[in-house]
Design an enzyme around this catalytic site. Structure first.
Site, PDB file in Angstrom:
ATOM      1  N   GLY A 224       0.818  -1.067  -0.021  1.00  0.00           N
ATOM      2  CA  GLY A 224       0.133  -0.072   0.123  1.00  0.00           C
ATOM      3  C   GLY A 224       0.767   1.103   0.040  1.00  0.00           C
ATOM      4  O   GLY A 224       2.109   1.168  -0.752  1.00  0.00           O
ATOM      5  N   SER A 225       0.380   2.038   0.507  1.00  0.00           N
ATOM      6  CA  SER A 225       0.880   3.521   0.597  1.00  0.00           C
ATOM      7  C   SER A 225       2.028   3.639   1.506  1.00  0.00           C
ATOM      8  O   SER A 225       2.291   2.764   2.489  1.00  0.00           O
ATOM      9  CB  SER A 225       0.231   4.601   0.898  1.00  0.00           C
ATOM     10  OG  SER A 225      -0.429   4.610   2.283  1.00  0.00           O
ATOM     11  N   GLY A 229       2.357   2.131   5.427  1.00  0.00           N
ATOM     12  CA  GLY A 229       3.555   1.071   5.587  1.00  0.00           C
ATOM     13  C   GLY A 229       4.391   1.726   6.678  1.00  0.00           C
ATOM     14  O   GLY A 229       4.619   0.758   7.507  1.00  0.00           O
ATOM     15  N   GLU A 246       5.716  -3.429   1.075  1.00  0.00           N
ATOM     16  CA  GLU A 246       5.738  -3.069  -0.540  1.00  0.00           C
ATOM     17  C   GLU A 246       4.834  -1.658  -0.495  1.00  0.00           C
ATOM     18  O   GLU A 246       3.695  -1.693  -0.267  1.00  0.00           O
ATOM     19  CB  GLU A 246       5.128  -3.765  -1.308  1.00  0.00           C
ATOM     20  CG  GLU A 246       5.751  -5.354  -1.544  1.00  0.00           C
ATOM     21  CD  GLU A 246       7.277  -5.315  -1.986  1.00  0.00           C
ATOM     22  OE1 GLU A 246       7.725  -4.190  -2.465  1.00  0.00           O
ATOM     23  OE2 GLU A 246       8.178  -6.172  -1.627  1.00  0.00           O
ATOM     24  N   CYS A 280       2.417  -0.259  -8.922  1.00  0.00           N
ATOM     25  CA  CYS A 280       3.656   0.177  -8.407  1.00  0.00           C
ATOM     26  C   CYS A 280       4.900   0.107  -9.117  1.00  0.00           C
ATOM     27  O   CYS A 280       5.875   0.771  -8.959  1.00  0.00           O
ATOM     28  CB  CYS A 280       3.600  -0.301  -6.793  1.00  0.00           C
ATOM     29  SG  CYS A 280       3.377  -2.061  -6.921  1.00  0.00           S
ATOM     30  N   GLN A 327      -8.738   9.272  -6.028  1.00  0.00           N
ATOM     31  CA  GLN A 327      -7.529   8.742  -7.054  1.00  0.00           C
ATOM     32  C   GLN A 327      -7.710   9.798  -8.222  1.00  0.00           C
ATOM     33  O   GLN A 327      -6.221  10.395  -8.639  1.00  0.00           O
ATOM     34  CB  GLN A 327      -7.181   7.485  -7.427  1.00  0.00           C
ATOM     35  CG  GLN A 327      -6.111   7.196  -8.236  1.00  0.00           C
ATOM     36  CD  GLN A 327      -4.800   7.505  -7.468  1.00  0.00           C
ATOM     37  OE1 GLN A 327      -4.651   6.962  -6.297  1.00  0.00           O
ATOM     38  NE2 GLN A 327      -3.909   8.367  -7.978  1.00  0.00           N
ATOM     39  N   GLU A 379       5.080   9.803  -6.053  1.00  0.00           N
ATOM     40  CA  GLU A 379       4.220   8.925  -6.830  1.00  0.00           C
ATOM     41  C   GLU A 379       2.733   9.394  -7.015  1.00  0.00           C
ATOM     42  O   GLU A 379       2.031   9.947  -6.145  1.00  0.00           O
ATOM     43  CB  GLU A 379       4.233   7.545  -6.033  1.00  0.00           C
ATOM     44  CG  GLU A 379       3.410   6.411  -6.723  1.00  0.00           C
ATOM     45  CD  GLU A 379       3.532   5.070  -5.872  1.00  0.00           C
ATOM     46  OE1 GLU A 379       3.081   5.050  -4.904  1.00  0.00           O
ATOM     47  OE2 GLU A 379       3.602   4.099  -6.658  1.00  0.00           O
TER      48      GLU A 379
HETATM   49  P1  ADP Z   1      -3.974   3.691  -0.990  1.00  0.00           P
HETATM   50  O1  ADP Z   1      -3.784   5.170  -0.631  1.00  0.00           O
HETATM   51  O2  ADP Z   1      -3.469   2.851  -2.047  1.00  0.00           O
HETATM   52  O3  ADP Z   1      -5.575   3.194  -0.538  1.00  0.00           O
HETATM   53  P2  ADP Z   1      -3.244   2.754   1.658  1.00  0.00           P
HETATM   54  O4  ADP Z   1      -2.065   2.347   2.261  1.00  0.00           O
HETATM   55  O5  ADP Z   1      -4.217   3.921   2.387  1.00  0.00           O
HETATM   56  O6  ADP Z   1      -2.990   2.856   0.256  1.00  0.00           O
HETATM   57  O7  ADP Z   1      -4.259   1.526   1.787  1.00  0.00           O
HETATM   58  C1  ADP Z   1      -3.649   0.128   1.560  1.00  0.00           C
HETATM   59  C2  ADP Z   1      -4.063  -0.875   2.513  1.00  0.00           C
HETATM   60  O8  ADP Z   1      -4.069  -0.275   3.877  1.00  0.00           O
HETATM   61  C3  ADP Z   1      -5.860  -1.001   2.470  1.00  0.00           C
HETATM   62  O9  ADP Z   1      -6.169  -2.160   2.711  1.00  0.00           O
HETATM   63  C4  ADP Z   1      -6.317  -0.046   3.643  1.00  0.00           C
HETATM   64  O10 ADP Z   1      -7.518  -0.224   4.084  1.00  0.00           O
HETATM   65  C5  ADP Z   1      -5.157  -0.196   4.672  1.00  0.00           C
HETATM   66  N1  ADP Z   1      -5.084   0.639   5.549  1.00  0.00           N
HETATM   67  C6  ADP Z   1      -5.322   1.858   5.577  1.00  0.00           C
HETATM   68  N2  ADP Z   1      -4.929   2.783   6.740  1.00  0.00           N
HETATM   69  C7  ADP Z   1      -4.520   1.829   7.695  1.00  0.00           C
HETATM   70  C8  ADP Z   1      -4.470   1.959   9.045  1.00  0.00           C
HETATM   71  N3  ADP Z   1      -4.391   2.886   9.725  1.00  0.00           N
HETATM   72  N4  ADP Z   1      -3.723   0.447   9.656  1.00  0.00           N
HETATM   73  C9  ADP Z   1      -3.858  -0.511   8.764  1.00  0.00           C
HETATM   74  N5  ADP Z   1      -4.002  -0.771   7.531  1.00  0.00           N
HETATM   75  C10 ADP Z   1      -4.502   0.489   6.729  1.00  0.00           C
END
Ligand code: ADP
Length: 477
Positions: A224-225, A229, A246, A280, A327, A379
């Protein structure tokens, strides 16, 4: 409408649901999917913990059979699951079917790996003592996935987790619960014991955060982001937990004077714009040496004119919609930023309307960009790329590596010398020569360096590094 529920301790459960909306046609609800609570998440963690002792000692044949069955069913249903994927995420039907096939192949691969588990037997440095080195399952694994590969990323985390004997709490992205629900249903019917694989769909701030706060997860594998991360990383230090992250990319694609122009254009267009630039591994920095620069820009612009942006399920669509409104706003904000920074808009940049209401954006190409602009450093995660003009190979390499990220790096050249030098010196986890920066095999390691990744590689036999823990046993003979 029926609710697709969460699977907790082998039971389908959950009455609160949210709509899964089709980005190609926002009037279409793909389905109603459960939105779990913190209690659901804690119940799922408890179920996975309770299921671990038995599953971790399950026979490798049992794991093989279940993973193989899942792979076979996904392959048999590739058209239907591919259509579901295209509807919930917006990539084109051929791309979505391709991703579904890949998910099936990943299950097949790890079905095989389950039968190839092995350790080492070595002599001790002390007489009459034997040493055995074995890999054991880690424990309960938290799996948190993003929206851009709704079936492949869950597959490449779930399959190795099960293969090596772990139990799972799986939280897919809110935008794309459909494919995740489908593969959990498939694995459940393939014979997984209760509690081995728990699905908790819902919000990151609730379900995800509860996972992060739990002391009972032995590992979290996250894609994810960068921001989320970091939260995963910080919470995991607190709980002495293993992590695999990742995150972002700002992948360069270098085009040298001696490149085959059509190879370069195909690779660059694919890297930057296929899957709507929402990979990504997508390239958003096209670093072009001055001898080929004008010809490349001309040919790229011609190529972009031929790409149809439309409904993901329509025949002839090359680029589907952006995944959602948020997005789309990010993409258009960056297009404005690029213009203000002084990059030249060479193609695209406009929203488009189609027969159905969706998040349609033209593929967008900037030229005259510098590597210091925000559009070159941050990004974007959309169909937006910029051309950065450089003098020669040496400058191209230095610009390619001048980024906080390091996932994938590509070069188009007919020079063996430059290709070889680039493979050795690109600061990235994956390097592509005369190929798009995105589009990787399922049986070899995937991952990056610097801010892109943290922890050991995913996929292929290298996945064992994360999903197992090593034991060294000494025996007096
Ligand atoms: P994007 O901006 O691409 O959605 P995120 O990092 O927000 O990227 O999302 C990737 C995953 O992480 C998703 O499944 C999202 O629900 C989860 N996520 C978002 N916030 C949290 C958090 N505080 N703790 C754990 N997981 C999270």
């Amino acid at each position: 409408m029926t609710i697709y529920q969460n699977l907790i301790a082998g039971e389908w459960t959950g009455a609160d649901a949210v709509e899964n909306i089709n980005p190609s046609d926002t009037k279409e609800v793909v389905g109603l999917y459960a939105s779990g609570s913190a209690t659901d998440t804690n119940n799922a963690i408890a179920a996975a913990k309770a299921a671990f002792p038995a599953w971790s000692r399950s026979g490798i044949w049992e794991r093989h059979v279940i993973l193989k069955k899942a792979g076979d069913e996904i392959m048999a249903r590739k058209d239907e699951l591919g259509a579901l994927l295209a509807r919930e995420e917006g990539k084109t039907l051929p791309e979505a079917i391709g991703e579904t096939i890949r998910a099936s192949q990943i299950f097949e691969f790890f079905a095989g790996e389950a039968l190839r588990l092995a350790g080492e037997v070595v002599p001790s440095v002390r007489p009459n003592i034997g040493v055995e080195i074995t890999r054991e399952p880690l424990g309960v694994i938290g799996i948190i996935t993003p929206w851009n590969f709704p079936i492949a990323i869950p597959a490449w985390k779930i399959a190795p987790a099960l293969c090596y004997g772990n139990t799972i709490v799986f939280k897919p992205a809110e935008l794309v619960p459909g494919c995740s629900w489908a593969i959990v249903d498939i694995l459940n019917r393939a014979g997984l014991p209760k509690g081995v694989l728990n699905l908790v769909m819902g919000k990151g701030s609730i379900v995800g955060q509860t996972m992060l706060d739990s002391p009972d997860l032995a590992g979290i594998t996250f894609t994810g982001s960068v921001g989320t991360g970091k939260r995963v990383a910080l919470s995991s230090i607190e709980h002495n937990r293993k992590i695999q992250l990742e995150m972002g990319g700002k992948n360069p694609m270098v085009i040298l004077d001696d490149a085959d122009l059509s190879v370069a254009v195909e690779a660059a267009a694919n890297s930057a714009f296929f899957s709507t630039g929402q990979r990504c591994t997508a390239s958003s920095r096209l670093i072009v040496t001055e001898g080929i620069h004008d010809r490349f820009v001309q040919a790229m612009t011609e190529k972009l004119k031929t790409l149809n942006v439309d409904h993901a399920l329509k025949t002839g669509t090359h680029i589907g919609p952006v995944v959602d409104e948020r997005q789309l706003k990010t993409d258009t904000d960056y297009i404005e930023i690029g213009k203000k920074e002084g990059a030249k808009l060479a193609f695209g940049g406009e929203l488009i309307s189609r027969d159905t209401p969706g998040f349609y954006l033209q593929p967008t190409l900037f030229t005259e960009a510098t590597n210091q602009m925000r559009i070159s450093r941050e990004e974007i995660f959309g169909p937006v790329a910029s051309v950065i003009r450089v003098k020669d190979y040496e400058e191209a390499l230095s610009v390619a590596n001048d980024t906080p990220f390091g996932l994938s790096s590509g070069i188009a050249t007919t020079s063996l010398k430059h290709a070889t030098h680039f493979k050795r010196n690109a600061e990235a986890g994956m390097v592509m020569v005369n190929l798009p920066t995105a589009g990787v095999d399922f049986h070899v390691p995937f991952g990056g360096r610097k801010a892109s990744s943290y922890g050991s590689r995913e996929q292929g036999k290298y996945a064992a590094e994360f999903f197992t823990t090593v034991k060294t046993a000494y025996t007096l003979a």
